[in-house]
Design a protein around this motif. Structure first.
Motif, PDB file in Angstrom:
ATOM      1  N   SER A  68       6.906  -3.863 -38.960  1.00  0.00           N
ATOM      2  CA  SER A  68       7.183  -2.604 -39.651  1.00  0.00           C
ATOM      3  C   SER A  68       6.538  -1.438 -38.917  1.00  0.00           C
ATOM      4  CB  SER A  68       6.662  -2.667 -41.086  1.00  0.00           C
ATOM      5  OG  SER A  68       6.874  -1.446 -41.769  1.00  0.00           O
ATOM      6  N   ARG A  69       5.354  -1.644 -38.351  1.00  0.00           N
ATOM      7  CA  ARG A  69       4.670  -0.578 -37.622  1.00  0.00           C
ATOM      8  C   ARG A  69       5.497  -0.102 -36.431  1.00  0.00           C
ATOM      9  NH1 ARG A  69      -0.451  -0.210 -39.551  1.00  0.00           N
ATOM     10  NH2 ARG A  69      -0.954  -1.907 -40.974  1.00  0.00           N
ATOM     11  N   ARG A  70       6.191  -1.013 -35.786  1.00  0.00           N
ATOM     12  CA  ARG A  70       7.022  -0.619 -34.642  1.00  0.00           C
ATOM     13  C   ARG A  70       8.226   0.209 -35.101  1.00  0.00           C
ATOM     14  NH1 ARG A  70       7.109  -5.598 -30.232  1.00  0.00           N
ATOM     15  NH2 ARG A  70       4.836  -5.745 -30.024  1.00  0.00           N
ATOM     16  N   VAL A  71       8.792  -0.163 -36.229  1.00  0.00           N
ATOM     17  CA  VAL A  71       9.901   0.623 -36.772  1.00  0.00           C
ATOM     18  C   VAL A  71       9.398   2.009 -37.184  1.00  0.00           C
ATOM     19  CG1 VAL A  71      11.640   0.783 -38.596  1.00  0.00           C
ATOM     20  CG2 VAL A  71      11.136  -1.436 -37.544  1.00  0.00           C
ATOM     21  N   ALA A  72       8.250   2.048 -37.842  1.00  0.00           N
ATOM     22  CA  ALA A  72       7.689   3.319 -38.297  1.00  0.00           C
ATOM     23  C   ALA A  72       7.458   4.280 -37.142  1.00  0.00           C
ATOM     24  CB  ALA A  72       6.385   3.065 -39.049  1.00  0.00           C
ATOM     25  N   ALA A  73       7.084   3.739 -35.979  1.00  0.00           N
ATOM     26  CA  ALA A  73       6.809   4.583 -34.821  1.00  0.00           C
ATOM     27  C   ALA A  73       8.061   5.304 -34.322  1.00  0.00           C
ATOM     28  CB  ALA A  73       6.213   3.746 -33.689  1.00  0.00           C
ATOM     29  N   GLU A  74       9.245   4.778 -34.601  1.00  0.00           N
ATOM     30  CA  GLU A  74      10.495   5.462 -34.279  1.00  0.00           C
ATOM     31  C   GLU A  74      11.011   6.280 -35.455  1.00  0.00           C
ATOM     32  OE1 GLU A  74      13.612   3.564 -32.142  1.00  0.00           O
ATOM     33  OE2 GLU A  74      12.314   1.962 -31.392  1.00  0.00           O
TER      34      GLU A  74
ATOM     35  N   GLY B 202      20.566  -8.431 -38.567  1.00  0.00           N
ATOM     36  CA  GLY B 202      19.720  -8.012 -37.466  1.00  0.00           C
ATOM     37  C   GLY B 202      18.272  -8.445 -37.487  1.00  0.00           C
ATOM     38  N   MET B 203      17.780  -8.978 -38.614  1.00  0.00           N
ATOM     39  CA  MET B 203      16.379  -9.383 -38.688  1.00  0.00           C
ATOM     40  C   MET B 203      16.290 -10.848 -38.267  1.00  0.00           C
ATOM     41  SD  MET B 203      13.251  -9.419 -39.045  1.00  0.00           S
ATOM     42  CE  MET B 203      11.757  -8.705 -39.644  1.00  0.00           C
ATOM     43  N   GLN B 204      16.223 -11.097 -36.945  1.00  0.00           N
ATOM     44  CA  GLN B 204      16.440 -12.430 -36.411  1.00  0.00           C
ATOM     45  C   GLN B 204      15.403 -13.450 -36.858  1.00  0.00           C
ATOM     46  OE1 GLN B 204      16.818 -12.051 -32.143  1.00  0.00           O
ATOM     47  NE2 GLN B 204      18.923 -11.347 -32.287  1.00  0.00           N
ATOM     48  N   LEU B 205      14.148 -13.052 -36.971  1.00  0.00           N
ATOM     49  CA  LEU B 205      13.139 -14.054 -37.332  1.00  0.00           C
ATOM     50  C   LEU B 205      13.420 -14.635 -38.719  1.00  0.00           C
ATOM     51  CD1 LEU B 205      10.509 -13.183 -39.426  1.00  0.00           C
ATOM     52  CD2 LEU B 205      10.265 -11.482 -37.628  1.00  0.00           C
TER      53      LEU B 205
ATOM     54  N   PRO C  18      20.455   2.781 -37.088  1.00  0.00           N
ATOM     55  CA  PRO C  18      19.698   1.538 -36.864  1.00  0.00           C
ATOM     56  C   PRO C  18      18.448   1.818 -36.040  1.00  0.00           C
ATOM     57  CG  PRO C  18      21.488   1.658 -35.297  1.00  0.00           C
ATOM     58  CD  PRO C  18      21.607   2.891 -36.157  1.00  0.00           C
ATOM     59  N   ILE C  19      17.414   1.036 -36.282  1.00  0.00           N
ATOM     60  CA  ILE C  19      16.222   1.038 -35.437  1.00  0.00           C
ATOM     61  C   ILE C  19      15.960  -0.409 -35.052  1.00  0.00           C
ATOM     62  CG2 ILE C  19      13.766   1.516 -35.269  1.00  0.00           C
ATOM     63  CD1 ILE C  19      14.106   3.717 -37.339  1.00  0.00           C
ATOM     64  N   ASP C  20      16.053  -0.706 -33.755  1.00  0.00           N
ATOM     65  CA  ASP C  20      15.836  -2.063 -33.249  1.00  0.00           C
ATOM     66  C   ASP C  20      14.498  -2.142 -32.527  1.00  0.00           C
ATOM     67  OD1 ASP C  20      18.416  -3.395 -33.896  1.00  0.00           O
ATOM     68  OD2 ASP C  20      19.230  -1.823 -32.611  1.00  0.00           O
ATOM     69  N   VAL C  21      13.734  -3.181 -32.847  1.00  0.00           N
ATOM     70  CA  VAL C  21      12.442  -3.373 -32.192  1.00  0.00           C
ATOM     71  C   VAL C  21      12.320  -4.826 -31.734  1.00  0.00           C
ATOM     72  CG1 VAL C  21      11.303  -1.560 -33.531  1.00  0.00           C
ATOM     73  CG2 VAL C  21      11.254  -3.924 -34.366  1.00  0.00           C
ATOM     74  N   PRO C  22      11.587  -5.066 -30.648  1.00  0.00           N
ATOM     75  CA  PRO C  22      11.372  -6.456 -30.209  1.00  0.00           C
ATOM     76  C   PRO C  22      10.355  -7.156 -31.098  1.00  0.00           C
ATOM     77  CG  PRO C  22      10.159  -4.946 -28.802  1.00  0.00           C
ATOM     78  CD  PRO C  22      10.979  -4.090 -29.728  1.00  0.00           C
ATOM     79  N   THR C  23      10.585  -8.425 -31.339  1.00  0.00           N
ATOM     80  CA  THR C  23       9.623  -9.258 -32.070  1.00  0.00           C
ATOM     81  C   THR C  23       9.371 -10.490 -31.201  1.00  0.00           C
ATOM     82  OG1 THR C  23      11.413 -10.329 -33.300  1.00  0.00           O
ATOM     83  CG2 THR C  23      10.360  -8.440 -34.335  1.00  0.00           C
ATOM     84  N   ALA C  24       8.346 -10.412 -30.384  1.00  0.00           N
ATOM     85  CA  ALA C  24       8.058 -11.473 -29.420  1.00  0.00           C
ATOM     86  C   ALA C  24       6.937 -12.366 -29.935  1.00  0.00           C
ATOM     87  CB  ALA C  24       7.668 -10.865 -28.083  1.00  0.00           C
TER      88      ALA C  24
ATOM     89  N   ILE D  34       9.021 -16.966 -27.437  1.00  0.00           N
ATOM     90  CA  ILE D  34      10.258 -16.743 -28.193  1.00  0.00           C
ATOM     91  C   ILE D  34      10.473 -15.242 -28.304  1.00  0.00           C
ATOM     92  CG2 ILE D  34      11.429 -17.079 -30.403  1.00  0.00           C
ATOM     93  CD1 ILE D  34       9.492 -19.501 -30.805  1.00  0.00           C
ATOM     94  N   ALA D  35      11.574 -14.755 -27.747  1.00  0.00           N
ATOM     95  CA  ALA D  35      11.884 -13.326 -27.757  1.00  0.00           C
ATOM     96  C   ALA D  35      13.027 -13.066 -28.732  1.00  0.00           C
ATOM     97  CB  ALA D  35      12.250 -12.851 -26.357  1.00  0.00           C
ATOM     98  N   LEU D  36      12.715 -12.375 -29.820  1.00  0.00           N
ATOM     99  CA  LEU D  36      13.707 -12.017 -30.823  1.00  0.00           C
ATOM    100  C   LEU D  36      13.720 -10.497 -31.000  1.00  0.00           C
ATOM    101  CD1 LEU D  36      12.837 -14.712 -33.535  1.00  0.00           C
ATOM    102  CD2 LEU D  36      14.593 -14.865 -31.753  1.00  0.00           C
ATOM    103  N   THR D  37      14.632 -10.019 -31.821  1.00  0.00           N
ATOM    104  CA  THR D  37      14.657  -8.597 -32.171  1.00  0.00           C
ATOM    105  C   THR D  37      14.784  -8.463 -33.683  1.00  0.00           C
ATOM    106  OG1 THR D  37      17.062  -8.468 -31.884  1.00  0.00           O
ATOM    107  CG2 THR D  37      15.689  -7.877 -29.987  1.00  0.00           C
ATOM    108  N   ALA D  38      14.364  -7.315 -34.165  1.00  0.00           N
ATOM    109  CA  ALA D  38      14.489  -7.007 -35.591  1.00  0.00           C
ATOM    110  C   ALA D  38      15.162  -5.655 -35.738  1.00  0.00           C
ATOM    111  CB  ALA D  38      13.117  -6.975 -36.255  1.00  0.00           C
ATOM    112  N   ARG D  39      16.147  -5.596 -36.601  1.00  0.00           N
ATOM    113  CA  ARG D  39      16.841  -4.326 -36.860  1.00  0.00           C
ATOM    114  C   ARG D  39      16.525  -3.840 -38.264  1.00  0.00           C
ATOM    115  NH1 ARG D  39      22.976  -3.845 -35.433  1.00  0.00           N
ATOM    116  NH2 ARG D  39      21.959  -3.328 -33.448  1.00  0.00           N
ATOM    117  N   ALA D  40      16.220  -2.553 -38.348  1.00  0.00           N
ATOM    118  CA  ALA D  40      16.078  -1.902 -39.644  1.00  0.00           C
ATOM    119  C   ALA D  40      17.150  -0.829 -39.753  1.00  0.00           C
ATOM    120  CB  ALA D  40      14.700  -1.272 -39.783  1.00  0.00           C
TER     121      ALA D  40
END
Length: 261
Positions: free
Chosen positions: A20-26, A141-144, A192-198, A247-253
């Motif tokens: 969520s912090r990564r999404v908030a930063a955008e 979009g919330m892959q995890l 949309p806001i996409d962030v990496p979730t590694a 494991i490299a995933l992405t999350a979309r908000a």
């Protein structure tokens, strides 16, 4: 139906708070709120969005509101420069027209009456104020989470009703747009806001699901150990694990904003 559990701030941070912090930063710069504004963060949780406002928006004040004492405790420890108060999205402890920006991160779909919550946000917003929120794209979009629920459905079909992708049709662009427009907000925009979730390893991915905070971990905690292990195996088979185990995933908000006329 297993209840969504929101009580332990550190466990929530490990599960989705960090993303969520990564999404908030955008999200915060996108709102383009001038410095010196009065902000209210509705459903502030552990303070991911509140912290972004404090560090990026030069606010005059920030009030975070949440019903969970456990989450508020974590927010107070982590975020300096903000005030945190217990309260609900349907009855904010804020005066009429007292906010220049009313925001919410990853909370709106868990509110019993989302329409009433947005209306309450409009009540506390001054004329010309921004009213905005972001929610996970649970359906796609919330892959995890998508990998978890797909595996869970294979092992325990009865758990499909708990999948946030099914439970929260609000978390898509057009429903969000309609909700904001129905509240009388102007210049409504959705993006949309996409962030990496590694994740460093499968254990790094799986461990937060054992914390019991949120829909998927709360559901997992209700199952016998044998079924938990079966889901764990099914998830592991599905995940795109690299040669080094990462494991490299992405999350979309989906983010929505509008202006109080």
């Amino acid at each position: 139906m297993a209840p969504d559990v929101w009580a332990q701030g550190d466990a929530y941070e490990a599960y989705v708070g960090r993303w969520s912090r990564r999404v908030a930063a955008e999200f915060v710069p996108w709102l383009d709120v001038p410095g010196g504004a009065r902000w209210v963060d509705v459903g502030c949780g552990t303070g991911a969005l509140t912290e972004a406002v404090v560090t990026m928006a030069a606010p005059a004040s920030v009030v975070g509101v949440d019903p969970s004492d456990g989450f508020l405790g974590t927010a107070r420890e982590r975020v300096a420069g903000a005030t945190f108060e217990a309260g609900s999205a349907a009855e904010l402890p804020v005066a009429d027209g007292a906010a220049d920006a009313v925001v919410s991160g990853l909370a709106l779909n868990f509110v019993p009456d989302a329409s009433a919550a947005v209306t309450e946000g409009v009540r506390v917003a001054a004329r010309g104020a921004v009213v905005a929120a972001y929610v996970w794209d649970y359906a796609e979009g919330m892959q995890l989470m998508r990998h978890f629920w797909a595996a869970a459905a294979d092992v325990d079909p009865a758990g499909a009703d708990l999948d946030e992708g099914t439970r929260f049709p609000l978390c898509r662009p057009e429903p969000l747009r309609r909700l904001w427009q129905a509240a009388g907000l102007a210049d409504v925009t959705v993006r949309p806001i996409d962030v990496p979730t590694a994740f460093a390893s499968f254990d790094d991915y799986w461990r937060p699901f054992l914390g019991g905070q949120g829909a998927a971990p709360g559901y997992l905690a209700t199952l016998p150990r044998s079924r938990q292990e079966a889901i764990r195996h099914a998830v592991r088979v599905r995940l795109p694990v690299a040669a080094d185990g990462s494991i490299a995933l992405t999350a979309r908000a989906w983010a929505v904003r509008g202006l109080r006329p």
